[in-house]
Design a protein around this motif. Structure first.
Motif, PDB file in Angstrom:
ATOM      1  N   GLU A  20      92.953 -88.491  -0.443  1.00 36.89           N
ATOM      2  CA  GLU A  20      92.651 -87.153  -0.416  1.00 36.89           C
ATOM      3  C   GLU A  20      92.345 -86.858   1.224  1.00 36.89           C
ATOM      4  O   GLU A  20      92.447 -85.465   1.348  1.00 36.89           O
ATOM      5  CB  GLU A  20      91.164 -87.163  -1.177  1.00 36.89           C
ATOM      6  N   CYS A  51      99.339 -85.980 -10.652  1.00 37.97           N
ATOM      7  CA  CYS A  51      98.492 -85.133  -9.892  1.00 37.97           C
ATOM      8  C   CYS A  51      98.009 -85.809  -8.914  1.00 37.97           C
ATOM      9  O   CYS A  51      97.169 -85.301  -7.769  1.00 37.97           O
ATOM     10  CB  CYS A  51      97.450 -84.452 -10.980  1.00 37.97           C
ATOM     11  N   THR A  53      95.232 -87.068  -6.559  1.00 34.45           N
ATOM     12  CA  THR A  53      94.007 -86.614  -6.118  1.00 34.45           C
ATOM     13  C   THR A  53      93.571 -85.135  -6.756  1.00 34.45           C
ATOM     14  O   THR A  53      92.754 -84.644  -6.169  1.00 34.45           O
ATOM     15  CB  THR A  53      93.503 -87.076  -4.708  1.00 34.45           C
ATOM     16  N   GLY A  54      94.856 -84.505  -7.106  1.00 34.88           N
ATOM     17  CA  GLY A  54      94.382 -83.134  -7.664  1.00 34.88           C
ATOM     18  C   GLY A  54      94.853 -82.012  -7.000  1.00 34.88           C
ATOM     19  O   GLY A  54      94.163 -80.666  -7.190  1.00 34.88           O
ATOM     20  N   ARG A  58      93.769 -78.084  -8.392  1.00 37.81           N
ATOM     21  CA  ARG A  58      92.840 -77.337  -8.041  1.00 37.81           C
ATOM     22  C   ARG A  58      93.196 -76.078  -7.624  1.00 37.81           C
ATOM     23  O   ARG A  58      92.622 -75.050  -8.004  1.00 37.81           O
ATOM     24  CB  ARG A  58      91.889 -77.918  -6.719  1.00 37.81           C
ATOM     25  N   GLY A  72      95.362 -82.718 -15.611  1.00 32.84           N
ATOM     26  CA  GLY A  72      96.048 -83.487 -14.462  1.00 32.84           C
ATOM     27  C   GLY A  72      96.509 -84.904 -15.233  1.00 32.84           C
ATOM     28  O   GLY A  72      95.587 -85.519 -15.790  1.00 32.84           O
ATOM     29  N   ASP A  74      97.982 -88.668 -14.272  1.00 31.43           N
ATOM     30  CA  ASP A  74      98.681 -89.653 -13.240  1.00 31.43           C
ATOM     31  C   ASP A  74      98.546 -91.136 -13.750  1.00 31.43           C
ATOM     32  O   ASP A  74      97.710 -91.356 -14.642  1.00 31.43           O
ATOM     33  CB  ASP A  74      97.690 -89.576 -12.051  1.00 31.43           C
ATOM     34  N   LEU A  80      92.873 -90.564  -9.928  1.00 36.03           N
ATOM     35  CA  LEU A  80      92.114 -89.511 -10.875  1.00 36.03           C
ATOM     36  C   LEU A  80      90.463 -89.582 -10.932  1.00 36.03           C
ATOM     37  O   LEU A  80      89.918 -88.520 -10.843  1.00 36.03           O
ATOM     38  CB  LEU A  80      92.361 -89.851 -12.345  1.00 36.03           C
ATOM     39  N   ALA A  83      89.924 -87.418  -7.935  1.00 36.16           N
ATOM     40  CA  ALA A  83      90.477 -86.156  -8.261  1.00 36.16           C
ATOM     41  C   ALA A  83      89.144 -85.435  -8.936  1.00 36.16           C
ATOM     42  O   ALA A  83      88.637 -84.101  -8.797  1.00 36.16           O
ATOM     43  CB  ALA A  83      91.761 -86.206  -9.229  1.00 36.16           C
ATOM     44  N   HIS A  86      86.513 -84.486  -6.483  1.00 33.07           N
ATOM     45  CA  HIS A  86      86.623 -83.483  -5.896  1.00 33.07           C
ATOM     46  C   HIS A  86      86.955 -82.107  -6.721  1.00 33.07           C
ATOM     47  O   HIS A  86      87.266 -81.072  -5.841  1.00 33.07           O
ATOM     48  CB  HIS A  86      87.584 -83.732  -4.895  1.00 33.07           C
ATOM     49  N   HIS A  87      86.767 -82.183  -7.916  1.00 32.43           N
ATOM     50  CA  HIS A  87      87.033 -80.874  -8.808  1.00 32.43           C
ATOM     51  C   HIS A  87      86.058 -79.808  -8.467  1.00 32.43           C
ATOM     52  O   HIS A  87      84.781 -80.198  -8.716  1.00 32.43           O
ATOM     53  CB  HIS A  87      87.093 -81.368 -10.224  1.00 32.43           C
ATOM     54  N   PHE A  96      91.440 -84.610 -16.564  1.00 30.96           N
ATOM     55  CA  PHE A  96      92.202 -85.789 -15.851  1.00 30.96           C
ATOM     56  C   PHE A  96      92.547 -86.938 -16.821  1.00 30.96           C
ATOM     57  O   PHE A  96      91.584 -87.359 -17.628  1.00 30.96           O
ATOM     58  CB  PHE A  96      91.874 -86.207 -14.860  1.00 30.96           C
TER      59      PHE A  96
END
Length: 273
Positions: A20, A51, A53-54, A58, A72, A74, A80, A83, A86-87, A96
């Motif tokens: 990330e 996805c 870490t997204g 985002r 997402g 993965d 995930l 992810a 950090h959303h 996710f």
């Protein structure tokens, strides 16, 4: 430790958090390009396939607005978890799900758009993955994916392969090179087989500003399976040395403060369901 398995690109331990942090500067303009390619609209349903870490999830969530929904998928649970952490909560919810690309759990005709940012080259069965993608995409829905173009079009990756070969050995270097083997022809053929129409491909190049290379290059390697192979063999000292190798090979791109501006090239493919 990180490794590639039958499910593709895999990271475990603390590597997803480093992914990330260190991969974001390189991915950012390509994420914008792949999301641009599917013409999102307020209220759209979107899937970020493989996805990580997204990154793309985002960006998509910011564009579809409060009425939209973003998902997402993965194969890597560790990615995930990062992810989800950090959303940004001001956007629509992002759901996710742990799932490889060829075993998606969504209903038929669910999504208005599917994006896949730097994941398709790691799918063990590209045809099966795109068949699943077509199944979950609504008629008229759009798909877009990027994969890295030929390595020689991205000087940073050429330097990175040299460092991996020198400090991680030929097996790690060969595995890294394989990540650049997914051609436009292979992707477009698989999309057409899956039933996508209006299939296109083009190369996208960006000059990307990177932080001071000696530290960044080592950190970036630590977030990738091939860099983890270096660390597993020679420890942090070997990883630091590999970072210095990348820096030395890119001196012509480097400013006095160690920062660098380097061009990266991806293949962008699109299709309509």
């Amino acid at each position: 430790m990180a490794e590639e398995t039958e499910t593709g690109f895999q990271l475990t331990g603390s590597a997803p958090e480093r992914y990330e942090r260190y991969v974001a500067p390189i991915m950012a303009p390509f994420v914008e390009a792949v999301v641009d390619a599917v013409d999102l609209f307020p209220g759209a349903m979107v899937l970020d396939l493989a996805c990580g870490t997204g990154f793309a999830a985002r960006v998509a969530a910011a564009r579809v607005g409060p009425a939209g929904r973003v998902f997402g998928a993965d194969a890597n649970d560790g990615m995930l978890k990062v992810a989800a952490a950090h959303h940004p909560r001001m956007y629509p919810d992002i759901e996710f799900t742990v799932a490889p690309a060829d075993q998606l759990q969504y209903a038929d005709d669910t999504f208005d758009a599917v994006v896949c940012q730097q994941g398709a080259q790691f799918f063990p069965d590209l045809d099966a993955a795109f068949a699943q993608t077509a199944r979950v995409t609504r008629p008229g829905g759009r798909f877009a994916a990027t994969v890295w173009a030929s390595m020689d079009k991205s000087p940073y990756f050429v330097a990175q392969q040299r460092a991996i070969a020198e400090h991680g050995g030929p097996e790690a270097a060969a595995a890294f090179a394989a990540a650049f083997s997914c051609t436009a022809e292979r992707l477009t053929t698989a999309l057409r087989r899956a039933g996508f129409q209006q299939v296109t491909d083009r190369e996208v190049t960006f000059g990307i500003d990177l932080p001071p290379l000696p530290d960044f290059a080592a950190g970036h390697l630590s977030a990738l399976p091939w860099g983890q192979a270096i660390a597993d063999t020679g420890g942090q000292e070997a990883l630091t040395s590999a970072g210095r190798t990348v820096h030395d090979l890119l001196r012509d791109h480097t400013a006095p403060d160690g920062t660098a501006t380097v061009s990266f090239t991806s293949t962008l493919v699109t299709g309509v369901r």
